[in-house]
Write an enzyme that holds these catalytic residues in place. Structure first.
Site, PDB file in Angstrom:
ATOM      1  N   LEU A   1       7.313   6.443   1.449  1.00  0.00           N
ATOM      2  CA  LEU A   1       7.133   4.949   2.459  1.00  0.00           C
ATOM      3  C   LEU A   1       5.655   5.935   3.523  1.00  0.00           C
ATOM      4  CD1 LEU A   1       8.725   2.618   2.641  1.00  0.00           C
ATOM      5  CD2 LEU A   1       6.996   1.815   1.429  1.00  0.00           C
ATOM      6  N   ASP A   2       4.305   5.927   3.200  1.00  0.00           N
ATOM      7  CA  ASP A   2       3.565   6.180   4.359  1.00  0.00           C
ATOM      8  C   ASP A   2       4.133   5.349   6.314  1.00  0.00           C
ATOM      9  OD1 ASP A   2       1.531   6.844   2.046  1.00  0.00           O
ATOM     10  OD2 ASP A   2       0.805   5.252   2.517  1.00  0.00           O
ATOM     11  N   GLN A   3       3.472   6.713   6.813  1.00  0.00           N
ATOM     12  CA  GLN A   3       3.858   6.433   8.174  1.00  0.00           C
ATOM     13  C   GLN A   3       3.901   4.750   8.865  1.00  0.00           C
ATOM     14  OE1 GLN A   3       2.635   9.045  10.904  1.00  0.00           O
ATOM     15  NE2 GLN A   3       3.010   8.233  12.544  1.00  0.00           N
TER      16      GLN A   3
ATOM     17  N   THR B   1       3.503   1.975   7.040  1.00  0.00           N
ATOM     18  CA  THR B   1       3.854   1.120   6.281  1.00  0.00           C
ATOM     19  C   THR B   1       5.430   0.313   6.667  1.00  0.00           C
ATOM     20  OG1 THR B   1       2.742   1.600   4.174  1.00  0.00           O
ATOM     21  CG2 THR B   1       4.173   0.556   3.438  1.00  0.00           C
TER      22      THR B   1
END
Length: 305
Positions: free
Chosen positions: A138-140, A142
Site C-alpha cells: 500500500l502506498d505510504q 494509503t
C-alpha cells in the site's frame, strides 16, 4: 538443530493410489517449482509416512505426505516497537490495518519506522521466527488492510491468487466533485509518465488497468466512492480518478493543488477497506474489513456540514 514450521500434510486418497510424489506436491498441494527445489535440499523437507523420499517415488492410498519449511527470520530488518492494529492472525497469515503515513517495507533512506520493523519486533517479542513477506503493498499515505504471509508456501499461494485476479480488494476514496454515474468501470491502460518517471499516466501504450466504482455518498463538492480493483498497477486508483476528472482529496501528486486546503485531510483520502482471499491451508474464503480511519471520518463530517 534445524527447526521447521508446522508441516503441510496430504493423505493420499484412493483415486491417487500409485501416482508419483511429484504430482502430489505440484498438482495437489500446489507447491511451486522454486519452493520444490528448496524442499528437495532440506533434510525433512519432503517425507512420506515420516521418511524422506525422492519425488519420483509412487505413493499409495493412506500415505501421509508432509512438507516442512525451515523457520526463517528477517535478519536484515531492525526490530522496532510499534503499535499494530491486527485484524487477523494464525500460524501462517497476518492481516493488519495499516495506518496512513507508514511505509510497508524498509527502503533506501527509510530503514526504520516501517510496518516491517514493527511486525518483526512483534514476532521476536513472542519468540516466533518468521520472515516478513507482504503479499501486496500500500502506498505510504494509503491506510487499510495489508496481508503478510508467514512462510513461502502461503506467500506463493496468495500471490498466485492475486495474479489470477482472485483477490477481493476494495477501497474507499473521497474525490473532488460530484460524480455523475452511480456505478462505472474505468478500463484505461497505465504506464510511467515519460516526463516524470515517478508519476503514472493513462496511455494507450500502457499496461492493462481496470477499476470498478460505486458511489457511496455525494456531497456538495465531493463524493465518497467505493472502488474494486481487477488489476494492481502503481497508483491505479489515483490515476484513474484523475483521468475521470475527480482526483482524490489531498492527493499531492494527482490532485488539484489549488484546492488542497479545502480537503481537510493532509494525505490522499484512500483506504483499503476490504481484503478477501482463499486461505491456502484452511481452504476457505476469508474477508477482512478495516474500519475507516479517523482522518477520513473527520473529512466526511466536514463535507457534510
Amino acid at each position: 538443530m534445524t527447526t521447521y514450521y508446522k508441516p503441510l500434510e496430504y493423505v493420499v486418497p484412493p483415486e491417487d493410489d500409485g501416482i508419483v510424489l511429484r504430482t502430489v506436491l505440484r498438482s495437489r498441494l500446489g507447491v511451486s517449482r522454486k519452493l520444490l527445489s528448496r524442499l528437495k535440499m532440506t533434510e525433512q523437507g519432503i517425507t512420506v509416512n515420516g521418511e524422506r523420499k525422492y519425488i519420483d517415488v509412487k505413493v499409495r492410498t493412506g500415505d501421509l505426505v508432509a512438507v516442512r519449511m525451515i523457520e526463517e527470520q528477517s535478519d536484515d530488518i531492525m526490530p522496532q516497537p510499534m503499535p499494530l492494529n491486527i485484524l487477523y492472525e494464525d500460524e501462517e497469515l497476518l492481516v493488519l490495518n495499516k495506518e496512513a503515513g507508514l511505509i510497508v517495507h524498509p527502503t533506501h533512506g527509510h530503514y526504520t519506522g516501517t510496518i516491517a520493523n514493527g511486525v518483526v519486533h512483534y514476532w521476536r517479542e513472542r519468540g516466533e521466527n518468521f520472515r516478513f513477506r507482504p503479499i501486496h503493498r500500500l502506498d505510504q499515505e494509503t491506510s487499510g488492510a495489508l496481508a503478510v504471509a508467514k512462510n513461502p508456501y502461503v506467500h506463493q499461494q496468495i500471490s498466485e491468487q492475486m495474479q489470477a485476479h482472485q483477490l477481493k480488494k476494495e477501497y474507499l476514496a473521497i474525490v473532488h466533485g460530484r460524480m455523475a454515474d452511480d456505478t462505472g468501470t474505468v478500463n484505461e491502460p497505465i504506464d510511467r509518465n515519460p516526463d516524470a518517471p515517478h508519476l503514472r499516466i493513462v496511455t494507450e501504450t500502457g499496461y492493462a488497468a481496470v477499476t470498478h466504482y460505486r458511489i457511496e455518498r455525494r456531497f456538495a463538492k465531493a463524493t465518497l466512492v467505493r472502488l474494486r480493483l481487477e488489476t494492481g498497477r502503481t497508483h491505479q486508483i489515483r490515476v484513474h480518478m484523475q483521468h475521470l476528472g475527480h482526483p482524490l482529496l489531498g492527493d499531492k501528486l494527482y490532485g488539484f493543488k489549488s484546492e488542497s486546503a479545502e480537503a481537510g485531510i493532509d494525505r490522499h483520502a484512500l483506504h483499503a477497506c476490504t481484503l478477501g482471499l482463499t486461505h491456502p491451508t484452511l481452504k476457505r474464503w476469508m474477508e477482512f474489513e478495516a474500519p475507516m480511519p479517523d482522518d477520513m471520518e473527520h473529512c466526511l463530517a466536514r463535507l457534510a456540514r
